[in-house]
Scaffold this motif. Structure first.
Motif, PDB file in Angstrom:
ATOM      1  N   ALA A 300       0.934  -1.063   0.127  1.00 44.35           N
ATOM      2  CA  ALA A 300      -0.230   0.154   0.058  1.00 44.35           C
ATOM      3  C   ALA A 300       0.840   1.310   0.074  1.00 44.35           C
ATOM      4  O   ALA A 300       0.473   2.235  -0.560  1.00 44.35           O
ATOM      5  CB  ALA A 300      -0.923   0.118   1.144  1.00 44.35           C
ATOM      6  N   LEU A 301       1.991   1.346   0.616  1.00 44.93           N
ATOM      7  CA  LEU A 301       2.719   2.376   0.766  1.00 44.93           C
ATOM      8  C   LEU A 301       4.272   2.444  -0.337  1.00 44.93           C
ATOM      9  O   LEU A 301       4.801   3.358  -0.211  1.00 44.93           O
ATOM     10  CB  LEU A 301       3.620   2.498   2.052  1.00 44.93           C
ATOM     11  CG  LEU A 301       2.678   2.404   3.212  1.00 44.93           C
ATOM     12  CD1 LEU A 301       3.509   2.309   4.481  1.00 44.93           C
ATOM     13  CD2 LEU A 301       1.842   3.781   3.250  1.00 44.93           C
ATOM     14  N   ALA A 302       4.191   1.484  -1.398  1.00 46.24           N
ATOM     15  CA  ALA A 302       5.203   1.365  -2.154  1.00 46.24           C
ATOM     16  C   ALA A 302       5.136   2.462  -3.501  1.00 46.24           C
ATOM     17  O   ALA A 302       3.937   2.696  -3.617  1.00 46.24           O
ATOM     18  CB  ALA A 302       5.391  -0.054  -2.806  1.00 46.24           C
ATOM     19  N   ASP A 303       6.179   2.855  -3.707  1.00 42.17           N
ATOM     20  CA  ASP A 303       6.448   3.513  -5.059  1.00 42.17           C
ATOM     21  C   ASP A 303       6.347   2.729  -6.172  1.00 42.17           C
ATOM     22  O   ASP A 303       5.929   3.154  -7.242  1.00 42.17           O
ATOM     23  CB  ASP A 303       7.578   4.524  -5.056  1.00 42.17           C
ATOM     24  CG  ASP A 303       7.455   5.519  -3.806  1.00 42.17           C
ATOM     25  OD1 ASP A 303       6.492   6.250  -3.790  1.00 42.17           O
ATOM     26  OD2 ASP A 303       8.678   5.588  -2.999  1.00 42.17           O
ATOM     27  N   GLU A 324      -4.185  -9.039  -8.046  1.00 43.30           N
ATOM     28  CA  GLU A 324      -5.464  -8.204  -7.487  1.00 43.30           C
ATOM     29  C   GLU A 324      -5.029  -7.053  -6.463  1.00 43.30           C
ATOM     30  O   GLU A 324      -5.453  -5.938  -6.336  1.00 43.30           O
ATOM     31  CB  GLU A 324      -6.458  -8.993  -6.963  1.00 43.30           C
ATOM     32  CG  GLU A 324      -7.131  -9.732  -8.094  1.00 43.30           C
ATOM     33  CD  GLU A 324      -8.271 -10.908  -7.299  1.00 43.30           C
ATOM     34  OE1 GLU A 324      -8.302 -10.866  -6.358  1.00 43.30           O
ATOM     35  OE2 GLU A 324      -8.792 -11.441  -8.244  1.00 43.30           O
ATOM     36  N   LEU A 325      -4.053  -7.332  -5.578  1.00 41.09           N
ATOM     37  CA  LEU A 325      -3.609  -6.642  -4.556  1.00 41.09           C
ATOM     38  C   LEU A 325      -2.639  -5.592  -4.793  1.00 41.09           C
ATOM     39  O   LEU A 325      -2.856  -4.433  -4.315  1.00 41.09           O
ATOM     40  CB  LEU A 325      -2.566  -7.622  -3.463  1.00 41.09           C
ATOM     41  CG  LEU A 325      -1.852  -6.889  -2.397  1.00 41.09           C
ATOM     42  CD1 LEU A 325      -2.902  -6.299  -1.305  1.00 41.09           C
ATOM     43  CD2 LEU A 325      -0.860  -7.814  -1.884  1.00 41.09           C
ATOM     44  N   VAL A 326      -2.137  -5.741  -5.966  1.00 44.41           N
ATOM     45  CA  VAL A 326      -1.195  -4.601  -6.520  1.00 44.41           C
ATOM     46  C   VAL A 326      -1.894  -3.708  -7.510  1.00 44.41           C
ATOM     47  O   VAL A 326      -1.117  -2.795  -8.302  1.00 44.41           O
ATOM     48  CB  VAL A 326       0.087  -5.030  -7.008  1.00 44.41           C
ATOM     49  CG1 VAL A 326       0.998  -5.898  -6.094  1.00 44.41           C
ATOM     50  CG2 VAL A 326       0.234  -6.020  -8.424  1.00 44.41           C
ATOM     51  N   ALA A 327      -3.087  -3.921  -7.798  1.00 38.56           N
ATOM     52  CA  ALA A 327      -3.881  -3.140  -8.812  1.00 38.56           C
ATOM     53  C   ALA A 327      -3.818  -1.595  -8.485  1.00 38.56           C
ATOM     54  O   ALA A 327      -3.889  -1.090  -7.256  1.00 38.56           O
ATOM     55  CB  ALA A 327      -5.433  -3.469  -9.046  1.00 38.56           C
ATOM     56  N   GLY A 328      -3.240  -0.807  -9.503  1.00 36.11           N
ATOM     57  CA  GLY A 328      -3.238   0.699  -9.316  1.00 36.11           C
ATOM     58  C   GLY A 328      -2.000   0.987  -9.023  1.00 36.11           C
ATOM     59  O   GLY A 328      -1.657   2.207  -9.021  1.00 36.11           O
ATOM     60  N   LYS A 329      -1.033   0.185  -8.592  1.00 35.46           N
ATOM     61  CA  LYS A 329       0.528   0.580  -8.418  1.00 35.46           C
ATOM     62  C   LYS A 329       1.175   0.452  -9.852  1.00 35.46           C
ATOM     63  O   LYS A 329       0.877  -0.282 -10.725  1.00 35.46           O
ATOM     64  CB  LYS A 329       1.097  -0.391  -7.472  1.00 35.46           C
ATOM     65  CG  LYS A 329       0.503  -0.349  -6.151  1.00 35.46           C
ATOM     66  CD  LYS A 329       0.872   0.769  -5.223  1.00 35.46           C
ATOM     67  CE  LYS A 329       0.367   1.224  -4.034  1.00 35.46           C
ATOM     68  NZ  LYS A 329       0.883   2.355  -3.341  1.00 35.46           N
ATOM     69  N   PHE A 353      -1.692 -10.204 -18.264  1.00 35.35           N
ATOM     70  CA  PHE A 353      -2.047 -10.677 -17.000  1.00 35.35           C
ATOM     71  C   PHE A 353      -2.046  -9.653 -15.949  1.00 35.35           C
ATOM     72  O   PHE A 353      -2.657  -9.593 -14.880  1.00 35.35           O
ATOM     73  CB  PHE A 353      -1.209 -12.026 -16.706  1.00 35.35           C
ATOM     74  CG  PHE A 353      -1.427 -12.640 -15.448  1.00 35.35           C
ATOM     75  CD1 PHE A 353      -2.893 -12.963 -14.955  1.00 35.35           C
ATOM     76  CD2 PHE A 353      -0.544 -12.724 -14.613  1.00 35.35           C
ATOM     77  CE1 PHE A 353      -3.054 -13.492 -13.974  1.00 35.35           C
ATOM     78  CE2 PHE A 353      -0.746 -13.174 -13.195  1.00 35.35           C
ATOM     79  CZ  PHE A 353      -2.173 -13.603 -12.973  1.00 35.35           C
ATOM     80  N   THR A 354      -0.692  -9.057 -15.782  1.00 33.46           N
ATOM     81  CA  THR A 354      -0.176  -8.412 -14.546  1.00 33.46           C
ATOM     82  C   THR A 354      -0.551  -6.744 -14.706  1.00 33.46           C
ATOM     83  O   THR A 354      -0.662  -5.989 -13.797  1.00 33.46           O
ATOM     84  CB  THR A 354       1.132  -8.429 -14.269  1.00 33.46           C
ATOM     85  OG1 THR A 354       1.913  -7.952 -15.420  1.00 33.46           O
ATOM     86  CG2 THR A 354       1.549  -9.815 -13.793  1.00 33.46           C
ATOM     87  N   GLY A 355      -0.550  -6.332 -15.835  1.00 30.93           N
ATOM     88  CA  GLY A 355      -0.743  -4.818 -16.113  1.00 30.93           C
ATOM     89  C   GLY A 355       0.690  -4.120 -15.936  1.00 30.93           C
ATOM     90  O   GLY A 355       0.558  -2.934 -15.734  1.00 30.93           O
ATOM     91  N   ALA A 356       1.442  -4.961 -15.922  1.00 33.50           N
ATOM     92  CA  ALA A 356       2.915  -4.179 -15.628  1.00 33.50           C
ATOM     93  C   ALA A 356       3.327  -3.441 -16.888  1.00 33.50           C
ATOM     94  O   ALA A 356       2.970  -3.439 -17.951  1.00 33.50           O
ATOM     95  CB  ALA A 356       3.938  -5.268 -15.452  1.00 33.50           C
ATOM     96  N   GLU A 357       4.071  -2.486 -16.571  1.00 34.57           N
ATOM     97  CA  GLU A 357       4.773  -1.563 -17.416  1.00 34.57           C
ATOM     98  C   GLU A 357       5.996  -2.042 -18.011  1.00 34.57           C
ATOM     99  O   GLU A 357       6.309  -1.501 -19.048  1.00 34.57           O
ATOM    100  CB  GLU A 357       5.037  -0.064 -16.856  1.00 34.57           C
ATOM    101  CG  GLU A 357       3.911   0.625 -16.088  1.00 34.57           C
ATOM    102  CD  GLU A 357       3.992   1.745 -15.416  1.00 34.57           C
ATOM    103  OE1 GLU A 357       4.897   2.615 -15.981  1.00 34.57           O
ATOM    104  OE2 GLU A 357       3.686   2.344 -14.552  1.00 34.57           O
ATOM    105  N   ALA A 358       6.518  -3.085 -17.449  1.00 38.28           N
ATOM    106  CA  ALA A 358       7.822  -3.745 -18.046  1.00 38.28           C
ATOM    107  C   ALA A 358       7.883  -5.075 -17.581  1.00 38.28           C
ATOM    108  O   ALA A 358       7.289  -5.309 -16.508  1.00 38.28           O
ATOM    109  CB  ALA A 358       8.926  -2.773 -17.691  1.00 38.28           C
ATOM    110  N   VAL A 359       8.374  -5.693 -18.264  1.00 35.57           N
ATOM    111  CA  VAL A 359       8.534  -7.138 -18.040  1.00 35.57           C
ATOM    112  C   VAL A 359      10.053  -7.683 -18.354  1.00 35.57           C
ATOM    113  O   VAL A 359      10.406  -7.252 -19.218  1.00 35.57           O
ATOM    114  CB  VAL A 359       7.496  -8.233 -18.625  1.00 35.57           C
ATOM    115  CG1 VAL A 359       7.921  -9.658 -18.463  1.00 35.57           C
ATOM    116  CG2 VAL A 359       6.192  -7.933 -18.761  1.00 35.57           C
ATOM    117  N   VAL A 360      10.420  -8.417 -17.366  1.00 35.22           N
ATOM    118  CA  VAL A 360      11.837  -8.792 -17.405  1.00 35.22           C
ATOM    119  C   VAL A 360      12.165 -10.439 -17.055  1.00 35.22           C
ATOM    120  O   VAL A 360      11.418 -10.840 -16.092  1.00 35.22           O
ATOM    121  CB  VAL A 360      13.239  -8.238 -16.394  1.00 35.22           C
ATOM    122  CG1 VAL A 360      14.469  -8.609 -16.568  1.00 35.22           C
ATOM    123  CG2 VAL A 360      12.734  -6.499 -16.735  1.00 35.22           C
TER     124      VAL A 360
END
Length: 461
Positions: A300-303, A324-329, A353-360
């Motif tokens: 919840a507090l992570a950048d 689901e937990l990291v949605a919006g981050k 699947f994750t909505g990630a901005e980058a994948v490594v």
């Protein structure tokens, strides 16, 4: 308060080669002279500036020698505080340093408050407020780039920029107020257009400084980055790999990590506060439940969230709960254990699947993919902005707030001129912008703000 002579330890308590007790104020030389016995008799008050003198600190009451020391004298105004300053360079032990400090206080000094030496440097004109705040940034810098930014500000680069803004505004205000005081000498329309253009350019320059504020904050404070994923996906191994040390315990038993582990790592000059969390899953283990709850709070507090997936097992229900937990981050996805399943979970599938901005893709146990991961973190964190070259980055939230306020008043002043509203309205906004810029360098700062700023300093600085 400014008439007092203050004393404090200028080095941390503990064992070390050298420890320093610092005195500053009108009686600094007198207090030191009452305790110090030079090997070759001499009067400190008549000695040379910026020279170390060898001798001993002696208790004037008992005649006992406390320590063998070197003593430095810096006379006003050629000192950090622009007052007489004396530094006692003693052996770095808790007992001798504390005893020397006690003798200084018994001799007429008082214990310095937090940041009082630097506050005096500001009040006496040695530093402006932005430079004074940079002293703390230098002390707390976590990377080379963060240090360079702090030293840049300590050298007055931001202060000079703000001073040029204020000088331009003062000139404009003088022209406008002259027209208000002498309405028969109306300012020509061409001059009004020129003033309006200058206001717009100042607002644009303020906006450019604000554009780098987020990157500056990151270099100053570090970026809270949480590593999350289901149990046994390789989170702790990833933390260890990025730290280049075995900080977290790694086993094949799910649920090994029970608490949030925090470490700072330097990635491409960016201070990253890495938090390794307990694997997110439903569990009956009470201790593990507490760890999972702390993991949720950290998210919840992570950048930035580094979401780790397992290439070997593929996507499972536990992964969906993590997503689901990291949605919006802001999420960076890491597909780990690619050495076990090199063809599984391609980047497009993971992004969807994750909505990630980058994948490594990584195989952490073999140190594969770490360079790509560090590059991806740097790119996401700064969004292409860098701290090198001639870039001036705002690193302080207080400065950012003042710039936002100043820019708002500049745009409002421009609008009143454009709409040909009474010049008094334009003058009010220009004065407000001047005041906001002055808050950065301290020319218009209030006493309570000063107290809050210097309260963050350690005693002795």
């Amino acid at each position: 308060m400014l008439g007092d002579t203050i004393a404090a330890l200028a080095t941390p308590l503990g064992e070390g080669g050298v420890g320093i007790v610092r005195l500053s104020g009108p009686a600094a030389l007198e207090v030191a002279a009452g305790l110090f016995k030079a090997k070759h008799a001499q009067d400190l008050r008549a000695g040379r500036n910026y020279h170390l003198v060898y001798g001993h600190i002696v208790d004037p009451e008992t005649g006992d020698t406390v320590d063998e020391v070197l003593l430095a004298v810096m006379r006003a105004p050629h000192s950090y505080t622009r007052e007489d300053v004396v530094e006692v360079h003693a052996h770095g032990g808790i007992v001798p340093l504390r005893r020397i400090l006690e003798l200084c206080i018994a001799g007429g000094a008082r214990l310095a408050e937090a940041g009082e030496f630097t506050k005096r440097a500001f009040l006496n004109g040695r530093l402006d407020l932005a430079q004074a705040e940079a002293v703390l940034d230098v002390i707390r810098s976590k990377t080379g780039d963060g240090l360079r930014l702090a030293v840049d500000q300590l050298g007055g680069r931001l202060s000079r920029k703000i001073a040029s803004f204020r000088e331009d505004l003062v000139q404009m205000l003088a022209e406008i107020e002259a027209s208000i005081d002498f309405p028969e000498e109306e300012i020509p329309e061409s001059t009004m257009l020129e003033i309006n253009g200058r206001l717009r350019r100042l607002a644009e320059a303020s906006g450019e400084l604000l554009a780098g504020a987020e990157a500056g904050r990151i270099y100053r404070e570090g970026l809270a980055t949480v590593i999350v994923g289901k149990p046994n996906v390789g989170k702790s191994s990833l933390l260890n790999a990025l730290l280049r040390e075995n900080r977290a315990i790694v086993t094949e038993i799910p649920g090994t990590t029970r608490d949030v582990i925090e470490e700072i790592v330097n990635i491409r000059g960016i201070p990253i506060r890495l938090l390794d969390t307990a694997g997110l899953r439903e569990t009956e283990d009470i201790i593990e439940q507490i760890g999972v709850e702390r993991s949720r709070q950290a998210v919840a507090l992570a950048d930035l969230v580094i979401l780790v997936l397992d290439a070997d097992t593929g996507i499972e229900d536990e992964d969906r709960r993590v997503v689901e937990l990291v949605a919006g981050k802001q999420v960076l996805a890491v597909v780990n254990k690619t050495d076990l399943a090199p063809e599984d979970l391609d980047k497009a599938q993971v992004k969807e699947f994750t909505g990630a901005e980058a994948v490594v893709r990584t195989a952490v146990t073999d140190n594969q993919g770490l360079e790509a991961l560090e590059s991806a973190i740097a790119d996401l964190v700064l969004g292409g902005r860098v701290s090198r070259g001639d870039t001036l980055l705002i690193t302080n939230e207080r400065h950012k707030a003042a710039l936002i306020k100043a820019r708002k008043h500049l745009l409002e002043a421009s609008d009143t001129l454009r709409q040909e509203l009474p010049l008094e309205m334009t003058a009010i906004d220009i004065r407000s912008a001047l005041e906001a810029f002055g808050e950065i360098t301290g020319s218009t700062v209030t006493e309570d703000i000063l107290d809050r700023i210097f309260a963050d300093f350690c005693i002795g600085k």
